[in-house]
Design an enzyme around this catalytic site. Structure first.
Site, PDB file in Angstrom:
ATOM      1  N   LYS A 143      -6.870 -27.815  65.108  1.00  0.00           N
ATOM      2  CA  LYS A 143      -8.099 -28.597  64.961  1.00  0.00           C
ATOM      3  C   LYS A 143      -7.714 -30.045  64.716  1.00  0.00           C
ATOM      4  O   LYS A 143      -6.959 -30.348  63.794  1.00  0.00           O
ATOM      5  CB  LYS A 143      -8.918 -28.059  63.793  1.00  0.00           C
ATOM      6  CG  LYS A 143     -10.132 -28.907  63.483  1.00  0.00           C
ATOM      7  CD  LYS A 143     -11.051 -28.223  62.518  1.00  0.00           C
ATOM      8  CE  LYS A 143     -12.228 -29.133  62.187  1.00  0.00           C
ATOM      9  NZ  LYS A 143     -13.173 -28.474  61.289  1.00  0.00           N
ATOM     10  N   LYS A 174      -9.790 -27.093  69.002  1.00  0.00           N
ATOM     11  CA  LYS A 174     -11.009 -27.858  68.768  1.00  0.00           C
ATOM     12  C   LYS A 174     -10.687 -29.325  68.577  1.00  0.00           C
ATOM     13  O   LYS A 174      -9.758 -29.618  67.820  1.00  0.00           O
ATOM     14  CB  LYS A 174     -11.681 -27.301  67.515  1.00  0.00           C
ATOM     15  CG  LYS A 174     -12.964 -27.984  67.141  1.00  0.00           C
ATOM     16  CD  LYS A 174     -13.446 -27.425  65.848  1.00  0.00           C
ATOM     17  CE  LYS A 174     -14.659 -28.222  65.414  1.00  0.00           C
ATOM     18  NZ  LYS A 174     -14.925 -28.096  64.023  1.00  0.00           N
ATOM     19  N   TYR A 178     -22.948 -25.090  71.881  1.00  0.00           N
ATOM     20  CA  TYR A 178     -24.386 -25.220  71.608  1.00  0.00           C
ATOM     21  C   TYR A 178     -25.202 -24.960  72.874  1.00  0.00           C
ATOM     22  O   TYR A 178     -26.410 -24.803  72.806  1.00  0.00           O
ATOM     23  CB  TYR A 178     -24.688 -26.628  71.075  1.00  0.00           C
ATOM     24  CG  TYR A 178     -23.942 -26.941  69.791  1.00  0.00           C
ATOM     25  CD1 TYR A 178     -24.479 -26.588  68.550  1.00  0.00           C
ATOM     26  CD2 TYR A 178     -22.681 -27.536  69.810  1.00  0.00           C
ATOM     27  CE1 TYR A 178     -23.791 -26.847  67.371  1.00  0.00           C
ATOM     28  CE2 TYR A 178     -21.987 -27.801  68.636  1.00  0.00           C
ATOM     29  CZ  TYR A 178     -22.540 -27.448  67.432  1.00  0.00           C
ATOM     30  OH  TYR A 178     -21.843 -27.699  66.272  1.00  0.00           O
TER      31      TYR A 178
END
Ligand code: PBG
Length: 338
Positions: free
Chosen positions: A202, A262, A327
């Site tokens: 990340k 990510k 999303y």
């Protein structure tokens, strides 16, 4: 890997296999399906939906709304939902204590969603940032993020989530050693079937901006003393790839079942290297800023929205991802004919 010798033009004309839809679909190398998607979703404590300004089309959902979404995910063939909480400011403190509350928003939402749609996997973020008044993922002392005391708080939070019925714990905090501590705690609590998808690589990224708006974690302090203004002492330097492999190797050794990279699109090289190197289920997170970029461009009529969504999600699969947290999940699943 070197290619076998190719027939020279005009014997080989690569455009021959592109001339019609039927042949393009026959030779297609990867096919995106709703089963590749994890629906990223924000829940809040109140009633109704609250639109997130920087993420057109995304709203914070009430627990009731999240339950309806879980039922919808099942209908759409979306296998799992990742939920993130928007916590009232009054409940936040420097230690993120509310993360340990078994009656908190996330445990309540998880229970309700699993009751309504037990076939849909629920994934919970393990990190303190929605619960701390300073917006950091860990505990702070003298301007430093404390690693080991943070792990203790994360273990407590994770056990609360797992007891509530969470299927996948997703530590997103980037403390060293947290995956091993979570795995040991789960075993000790008789929760050995709970999965861990670690945010293994990340990066400290500008692309999380709209998420902080969505969960209300606000701007980090301007630090560096009491309240460091960025997450660079725990999230990775965006310039590094060898270090990403070390992060992933450690998390797998500590007991992660799946790993994540990510953000997503700016880090496709990392997704590909991780999936090829470790051959473990590797996921990509198409983060809030990636969503916002696509929506801003399509909202202005500068990109074709449906094509941009599917092309961006298909890229993760092509790079070797087992799935993508996004999303866009419900929109994409509908576009895919679910
Ligand atoms: C916090 C967390 C973040 C996201 C998921 N979990 C933000 C951050 O690390 O600052 C980002 C999600 C997104 O941008 O969509 N631990």
């Amino acid at each position: 890997m070197s290619l076998p010798p190719l027939a020279p033009y005009p014997a080989l004309r690569l455009r021959r296999l592109r001339q019609a839809d039927w042949i393009r679909s026959l030779v297609r190398e990867t096919v995106l399906t709703p089963a590749d998607l994890i629906w990223s979703m924000v829940v809040h404590e109140g009633e109704g939906e609250i639109p997130v300004a920087s993420m057109p089309g995304v709203s914070r959902l009430s627990v009731k709304g999240a339950v309806a979404a879980a039922v919808e995910a099942r209908k759409l063939g979306i296998p799992a939902i990742a939920i993130f909480p928007h916590i009232d400011g009054a409940r936040k403190d420097a230690r993120g204590s509310h993360a340990a509350d078994p009656d908190g928003l996330i445990p309540r939402a998880v229970k309700a969603m699993k009751d309504a749609a037990p076939e849909v996997g629920i994934m919970c973020d393990v990190a303190l940032d929605p619960f701390t008044d300073h917006g950091h993922d860990g505990l702070i002392e003298n301007g430093r993020i404390l690693n080991d005391p943070t792990i203790e708080a994360l273990v407590t939070q994770a056990l609360v989530q797992a007891e509530a019925g969470c299927d996948i714990l997703a530590p997103s905090d980037m403390m060293d050693g947290r995956v091993g501590a979570l795995r040991t705690a789960l075993e000790g609590a008789g929760l050995q079937d709970v999965m861990i998808m670690s945010y293994a690589a990340k990066f400290a990224s500008a692309f999380y901006g709209p998420y902080r708006d969505a969960i209300g974690s606000g701007k980090l302090g301007s630090g560096p003393i009491e309240n460091p203004g960025d997450k660079k002492t725990y999230q990775m330097d965006s310039a590094n790839t060898e270090e990403a492999l070390r992060e992933v190797a450690l998390d797998i050794a500590e007991g992660a079942d799946m790993v994540m990279v990510k953000p997503g699109m700016p880090y496709l090289d990392i997704v590909q290297r991780v999936s090829e190197t470790f051959r473990m289920p590797t996921f990509a997170f198409q983060v809030s800023g990636e969503y916002a970029m696509i929506k801003a461009a399509t909202g202005n009529g500068w990109l074709d929205e449906n094509r941009a969504i599917l092309e961006s999600l298909g890229a993760f699969k092509r790079a070797g991802a087992a799935g993508t947290i996004t999303y866009f999940a419900p929109v994409a699943a509908r576009l895919l004919g679910a």
